[in-house]
Structure formats: C-alpha cells, structure tokens
Design an enzyme around this catalytic site. Sequence first.
Site, PDB file in Angstrom:
ATOM      1  N   GLY A  14     -13.617  -4.446   4.248  1.00 35.67           N
ATOM      2  CA  GLY A  14     -14.474  -3.633   3.196  1.00 35.67           C
ATOM      3  C   GLY A  14     -14.751  -3.957   2.004  1.00 35.67           C
ATOM      4  N   ASP A  65     -16.026  -2.029  12.746  1.00 38.81           N
ATOM      5  CA  ASP A  65     -14.864  -1.927  12.455  1.00 38.81           C
ATOM      6  C   ASP A  65     -13.707  -3.089  12.488  1.00 38.81           C
ATOM      7  OD1 ASP A  65     -12.608   0.175  12.635  1.00 38.81           O
ATOM      8  OD2 ASP A  65     -13.209   1.213  14.243  1.00 38.81           O
ATOM      9  N   SER A 144       0.356  -1.690  -0.497  1.00 37.72           N
ATOM     10  CA  SER A 144       0.084  -1.043  -1.332  1.00 37.72           C
ATOM     11  C   SER A 144       1.950   0.032  -2.013  1.00 37.72           C
ATOM     12  CB  SER A 144      -0.068   0.396  -1.356  1.00 37.72           C
ATOM     13  OG  SER A 144       0.154   1.664  -1.730  1.00 37.72           O
ATOM     14  N   TYR A 157       0.357   6.342   5.472  1.00 38.33           N
ATOM     15  CA  TYR A 157      -0.731   5.213   4.709  1.00 38.33           C
ATOM     16  C   TYR A 157       1.234   4.483   4.791  1.00 38.33           C
ATOM     17  CZ  TYR A 157      -3.017   3.494   0.559  1.00 38.33           C
ATOM     18  OH  TYR A 157      -3.155   2.290   0.284  1.00 38.33           O
ATOM     19  N   ALA A 159       3.393   3.902   6.106  1.00 32.60           N
ATOM     20  CA  ALA A 159       3.841   3.239   7.344  1.00 32.60           C
ATOM     21  C   ALA A 159       2.887   1.804   7.356  1.00 32.60           C
ATOM     22  CB  ALA A 159       4.157   3.922   8.145  1.00 32.60           C
TER      23      ALA A 159
HETATM   24  P1  NAP Z   1     -12.063   2.507  -1.363  1.00 33.21           P
HETATM   25  O1  NAP Z   1     -12.659   2.385  -2.342  1.00 33.21           O
HETATM   26  O2  NAP Z   1     -12.153   3.703  -0.195  1.00 33.21           O
HETATM   27  O3  NAP Z   1     -12.747   1.210   0.006  1.00 33.21           O
HETATM   28  C1  NAP Z   1     -12.659   1.691   1.223  1.00 33.21           C
HETATM   29  C2  NAP Z   1     -13.535  -0.205   1.584  1.00 33.21           C
HETATM   30  O4  NAP Z   1     -12.835  -0.242   2.990  1.00 33.21           O
HETATM   31  C3  NAP Z   1     -15.308   0.414   2.218  1.00 33.21           C
HETATM   32  O5  NAP Z   1     -15.795  -0.676   1.838  1.00 33.21           O
HETATM   33  C4  NAP Z   1     -14.888   0.245   3.292  1.00 33.21           C
HETATM   34  O6  NAP Z   1     -16.375   0.870   4.037  1.00 33.21           O
HETATM   35  C5  NAP Z   1     -13.506  -0.184   4.140  1.00 33.21           C
HETATM   36  N1  NAP Z   1     -13.628   0.045   5.129  1.00 33.21           N
HETATM   37  C6  NAP Z   1     -12.801   1.665   5.943  1.00 33.21           C
HETATM   38  N2  NAP Z   1     -12.452   1.438   6.593  1.00 33.21           N
HETATM   39  C7  NAP Z   1     -13.152   0.435   7.823  1.00 33.21           C
HETATM   40  C8  NAP Z   1     -13.061  -0.240   8.490  1.00 33.21           C
HETATM   41  N3  NAP Z   1     -12.507   0.615  10.130  1.00 33.21           N
HETATM   42  N4  NAP Z   1     -13.716  -1.027   9.334  1.00 33.21           N
HETATM   43  C9  NAP Z   1     -13.913  -1.896   8.034  1.00 33.21           C
HETATM   44  N5  NAP Z   1     -14.378  -1.955   6.680  1.00 33.21           N
HETATM   45  C10 NAP Z   1     -13.115  -0.182   6.702  1.00 33.21           C
HETATM   46  O7  NAP Z   1     -10.988   1.608  -1.213  1.00 33.21           O
HETATM   47  P2  NAP Z   1     -10.186   1.083  -2.976  1.00 33.21           P
HETATM   48  O8  NAP Z   1      -9.570   2.450  -3.152  1.00 33.21           O
HETATM   49  O9  NAP Z   1     -11.101  -0.185  -2.811  1.00 33.21           O
HETATM   50  O10 NAP Z   1      -9.156   0.317  -0.882  1.00 33.21           O
HETATM   51  C11 NAP Z   1      -8.675  -0.865  -0.783  1.00 33.21           C
HETATM   52  C12 NAP Z   1      -7.772  -0.995   0.014  1.00 33.21           C
HETATM   53  O11 NAP Z   1      -6.807  -1.210  -1.586  1.00 33.21           O
HETATM   54  C13 NAP Z   1      -6.576  -0.782   0.767  1.00 33.21           C
HETATM   55  O12 NAP Z   1      -6.250  -0.949   2.273  1.00 33.21           O
HETATM   56  C14 NAP Z   1      -6.490   0.331   0.348  1.00 33.21           C
HETATM   57  O13 NAP Z   1      -5.179   0.946   1.044  1.00 33.21           O
HETATM   58  C15 NAP Z   1      -5.554  -0.413  -0.382  1.00 33.21           C
HETATM   59  N6  NAP Z   1      -4.756   0.325  -1.867  1.00 33.21           N
HETATM   60  C16 NAP Z   1      -5.797   1.217  -2.977  1.00 33.21           C
HETATM   61  C17 NAP Z   1      -5.538   1.907  -3.620  1.00 33.21           C
HETATM   62  C18 NAP Z   1      -5.519   2.324  -5.355  1.00 33.21           C
HETATM   63  O14 NAP Z   1      -5.099   2.640  -6.117  1.00 33.21           O
HETATM   64  N7  NAP Z   1      -7.145   2.235  -4.961  1.00 33.21           N
HETATM   65  C19 NAP Z   1      -4.311   1.510  -4.193  1.00 33.21           C
HETATM   66  C20 NAP Z   1      -2.998   0.936  -2.790  1.00 33.21           C
HETATM   67  C21 NAP Z   1      -3.621   0.213  -2.156  1.00 33.21           C
HETATM   68  P3  NAP Z   1     -17.502   1.803   4.050  1.00 33.21           P
HETATM   69  O15 NAP Z   1     -18.055   1.734   2.253  1.00 33.21           O
HETATM   70  O16 NAP Z   1     -18.470   1.224   4.971  1.00 33.21           O
HETATM   71  O17 NAP Z   1     -16.588   2.923   4.083  1.00 33.21           O
END
Ligand code: NAP
Length: 249
Positions: A14, A65, A144, A157, A159
């Site tokens: 990601g 994926d 998270s 999420y 879980a």
């Molecule tokens: P984001 O901006 O939505 O980016 C998600 C990333 O994951 C993108 O690079 C996306 O690729 C990739 N992705 C999604 N599904 C995938 C799959 N099946 N296989 C490979 N790559 C995949 O998310 P973010 O906010 O940066 O979050 C990153 C991580 O931190 C996640 O695990 C999220 O749960 C965790 N997190 C985020 C927050 C927050 O407040 N933002 C808080 C706690 C935890 P594409 O660009 O190709 O779609």
Amino acid sequence: MSSNLSGKVAFVTGGSRGIGRAIAIRLAEDGARIALNFASNSAKAEEVKAAIESSGGEVMLVQGDVSNFAVVTELIKKVVDAWGRLDILVNNAGITRDNLLLKMSEDDFDKVIATNLKGVFNCTKAVTKLMMKQRGGRIVNMSSVVGLKGNISQTNYAAAKAGIIGFTKSAARELASRGVTVNAVAPGLINTDMTAALSEKVKEMMLQEIPAGRMGTPEDVANAVAFLVSDQAAYITGQILSVDGGMAM
Ligand code: NAP
C-alpha cells in the site's frame, strides 16, 4: 533521527498513497531499496517512484492484491530474484468498508478481513523462510487505534486491526530467536485519503479525543516505522506502538 538502512531491501505494501507513501519515502531516505506494492493506482505509485528516484533512491513497483497469497508469493520472489534479499516488510495496505453492524453486508466484512488481516498473513508467510535463513529481518504491521478501542461502524475493520495485534505477538514469539522482530504500529486519526472520506462533524468529534489536539500526518507514522526497522530497535519485538497523539492511553 535517521537510521542507516543502506544495503537493505524493504517491501512496503500500500505504498502508492497516504501512510505507505510516507513510509516508502522515509525508508528510501534512510538508504533502503524499496519494493513498492499497491493495488491499482499506477499513477500514484509512479509519483512515489519518481519522488524517491529524484533523491537518488531505488524503487521497484510491484502491483498486486495482498489478499491473494499466490500473487504475493510471486511479488516477493520477483524482488528477491532482482535484489537478492529482503530485510524489511511493512504490512501497511488497508481498506475500509464502514457500516453499522445491522447494515453491514457479508461481503464488506469479508473484503476488509481479506485485505487488512489475511494480507498481513500472506506477506509475512511469504518472507518468513527467507528472513529466518538470513537470521535477521524486520516486520512492521499497521494496526490502528480502532483495533485497541473499537469504533462504531467499523466492526469489520476493528476485528482485522485487533487480529493484527494477536498475529504480531504470535509471529514475534516464533521468529525472535532468528533475529527477526515483528511489531505493530497503531495510528490514530491520520490525514490521508482514508480519513478524507469522514465528515467534518465526525472529524471534529474525534479531535476532541486527541490530547495532542491535532490529526497526525503520514510522516508521524513513518518516523515510528523507521525506528522499528532500524538497528536501534533490535531488542524490541511483539510491541504495539501507538502513534495517535495520546488517543488510546
Ligand atoms: P489510503 O490512503 O487509503 O491508502 C491505502 C493504500 O493501500 C493504497 O496504497 C492502496 O493502493 C493500498 N491497497 C488497498 N488495498 C490493497 C490491496 N488489496 N493490495 C495492495 N494494496 C492495497 O490509506 P492510509 O490512510 O494511508 O492507511 C494505510 C494503513 O494505515 C491502512 O492499513 C490503514 O488501515 C491504517 N490506518 C490508517 C489510519 C488513518 O487515520 N488514515 C489510522 C489507523 C490505521 P491503491 O492506491 O492502488 O488503491
């Protein structure tokens, strides 16, 4: 703090956007070669690649994926064939499909578990043998604050993110004697595409729960990951490091 990762290879899932993007850029600044995974957004992945290369770093794009074990195994093989090693795995890829339990579909539950939890299993399993053989490695999983506290509309999420905590501690116990550490980071409310989807009202409510009084940045999370993958963190394993401005204490 800058850790020296020169000669090391890092696989970041990601990595095209948000937190993963910041982690990839930071680990490249610290000297690692980056295998940058993403699901489908090639344009964004190319932007990250260009940003890293313009600072003299090396990147390989590995689209696929993470919920598909066969795909992940192929991607890891591609990286190891090209660069001969893999030292760091950051399991960051994640999605949300929020809804109240009463309204949540089976598909929304399954998709989030498949990407956010099984994805972590898939990538970790695919690198374990190699890291054990190398007698060293660093694995960081993205949990998270929601995995620690739960959240309305996020049973799927929460879980997955709580599952990551159990997975992290179990894998840490299995791999510690081989010099492989497994830790998790638990971000709070971070400014990315994922949280851009939240309404201003929800964000305001969440801000009330953050002692630091602000949302986090992707770089706040990347700093914690950079520490956990560094040599300085060799004796830290099985830990869940909150990066949340005090939200979960
Ligand atoms: P984001 O901006 O939505 O980016 C998600 C990333 O994951 C993108 O690079 C996306 O690729 C990739 N992705 C999604 N599904 C995938 C799959 N099946 N296989 C490979 N790559 C995949 O998310 P973010 O906010 O940066 O979050 C990153 C991580 O931190 C996640 O695990 C999220 O749960 C965790 N997190 C985020 C927050 C927050 O407040 N933002 C808080 C706690 C935890 P594409 O660009 O190709 O779609």
